[in-house]
Write a protein that holds these residues in place. Sequence first.
Motif, mmCIF file in Angstrom:
data_model
loop_
_atom_site.group_PDB
_atom_site.id
_atom_site.type_symbol
_atom_site.label_atom_id
_atom_site.label_comp_id
_atom_site.label_asym_id
_atom_site.label_seq_id
_atom_site.Cartn_x
_atom_site.Cartn_y
_atom_site.Cartn_z
ATOM 1 N N ALA A 179 42.502 -22.954 -14.939
ATOM 2 C CA ALA A 179 42.528 -21.556 -15.368
ATOM 3 C C ALA A 179 41.211 -21.159 -16.027
ATOM 4 N N PHE A 180 40.604 -22.075 -16.768
ATOM 5 C CA PHE A 180 39.320 -21.803 -17.423
ATOM 6 C C PHE A 180 38.227 -21.529 -16.380
ATOM 7 N N ILE A 181 38.216 -22.335 -15.316
ATOM 8 C CA ILE A 181 37.224 -22.131 -14.257
ATOM 9 C C ILE A 181 37.477 -20.820 -13.528
ATOM 10 N N ASP A 182 38.734 -20.546 -13.211
ATOM 11 C CA ASP A 182 39.069 -19.342 -12.458
ATOM 12 C C ASP A 182 38.731 -18.074 -13.237
ATOM 13 N N ASP A 183 38.851 -18.132 -14.545
ATOM 14 C CA ASP A 183 38.554 -16.951 -15.368
ATOM 15 C C ASP A 183 37.065 -16.803 -15.675
ATOM 16 N N SER A 184 36.274 -17.841 -15.414
ATOM 17 C CA SER A 184 34.892 -17.835 -15.877
ATOM 18 C C SER A 184 33.863 -17.666 -14.772
ATOM 19 N N VAL A 185 34.281 -17.747 -13.504
ATOM 20 C CA VAL A 185 33.326 -17.630 -12.397
ATOM 21 C C VAL A 185 33.795 -16.538 -11.451
ATOM 22 N N PRO A 186 32.904 -15.970 -10.636
ATOM 23 C CA PRO A 186 33.324 -14.949 -9.667
ATOM 24 C C PRO A 186 34.392 -15.472 -8.718
ATOM 25 N N LYS A 187 35.201 -14.566 -8.203
ATOM 26 C CA LYS A 187 36.345 -14.933 -7.383
ATOM 27 C C LYS A 187 35.950 -15.747 -6.164
ATOM 28 N N HIS A 188 34.869 -15.349 -5.466
ATOM 29 C CA HIS A 188 34.501 -16.033 -4.235
ATOM 30 C C HIS A 188 33.884 -17.407 -4.482
ATOM 31 N N LYS A 189 33.605 -17.748 -5.759
ATOM 32 C CA LYS A 189 33.055 -19.062 -6.078
ATOM 33 C C LYS A 189 34.052 -19.976 -6.783
ATOM 34 N N SER A 190 35.161 -19.411 -7.243
ATOM 35 C CA SER A 190 36.110 -20.217 -8.018
ATOM 36 C C SER A 190 36.691 -21.354 -7.187
ATOM 37 N N SER A 191 36.980 -21.082 -5.893
ATOM 38 C CA SER A 191 37.560 -22.127 -5.049
ATOM 39 C C SER A 191 36.597 -23.299 -4.890
ATOM 40 N N LEU A 192 35.301 -23.022 -4.818
ATOM 41 C CA LEU A 192 34.307 -24.086 -4.682
ATOM 42 C C LEU A 192 34.267 -24.950 -5.932
ATOM 43 N N TYR A 193 34.275 -24.316 -7.109
ATOM 44 C CA TYR A 193 34.254 -25.065 -8.364
ATOM 45 C C TYR A 193 35.547 -25.860 -8.552
#
Length: 334
Positions: free
Chosen positions: A20-34
Amino acid sequence: MLGQLLLGAGGTPLYTLGTAFIDDSVPKHKSSLYIGTGYAMSLLGPAIGFVLGGQLLNIYIDIQIPESTKLDQDDPRWLGAWWIPFLACSFAIWLLIIPFLCFPKHLPGTTKIQAEEISETHNDGSAALAENQNIGKSFKDFPVALLILLKNPVLMSLIIASSSEALVATGFATFLPKFIENQFGETSSFSATLGGLVLVPAAALGQIISGILVSKCKMDCKSIIKFMMGTCSVALLCNSLVLFAKCGNEPFAGVSETYNGTGVLYGLTAPCNADCRCLRSMSYPICGRDEVQNFSPCFAGCASHLFNNMKKTYHNCSCIGNPKRKSDSEDFFL
């Protein structure tokens, strides 16, 4: 058990709050990569553990084998030094706590990213209900919040799918090394190393590839679910093939066949080992030059043995038949 409990309590937030921390902190199109990279690292860790732990199993559990005890890795009494990785990992985990404590509550730019996000959650009125009744502000709201989650069909489908996937993956990761060891007669060290090299990196690579595809194709929630259904269906078909893969049982003297034509089935005692006074409590399976397994060297009627490069070779075995291959002309078996 206490160590596993503490490890689970400390590691679980990485898969829940960390995602959840990653998903809230990076743009939507990059969250899946992180997120994919993070989960891949969580799978790559066990792979490294399998390989390194497998090498440490070559060391005897007491580090120094007593001179009076002649043990090799083929001996069923051999125990590897399983405790060394636990000490090393516990020390490394405590060191990693320091950088984790330095993470801020929100990364720079999080507010702007959250304002640009569009909710794609299942709209059944639960979000409005939680906001109107101020649900989730205290621990007393936990039963109501849990009930709301249980009524969410998309979330429950994902949970069931993830649990089913973990059931298969955990079973492979846990029992594959032992299966290789028992089925093919390999050492525990080689089995653990092979299991780690084959099983876990493939899963980590899949996590990274899926994260890249979702990020590059800019999939929305519906597209991601369709992508998951397709890949999981293919994985189910491939895993189903394992049910039909099996190896035949090797002939076993006194169980599936007699001792070189003597004795009876389902009886370990035969005329060739009747005077050996063998113990049934001491199991040391070995294979003879006639390619038949025996319960122990004693039940095979072996009179002597030699050590050569930490390998034990038995000689003068009265219960061993003639070799099935013409090249096996020597009177010994391993």
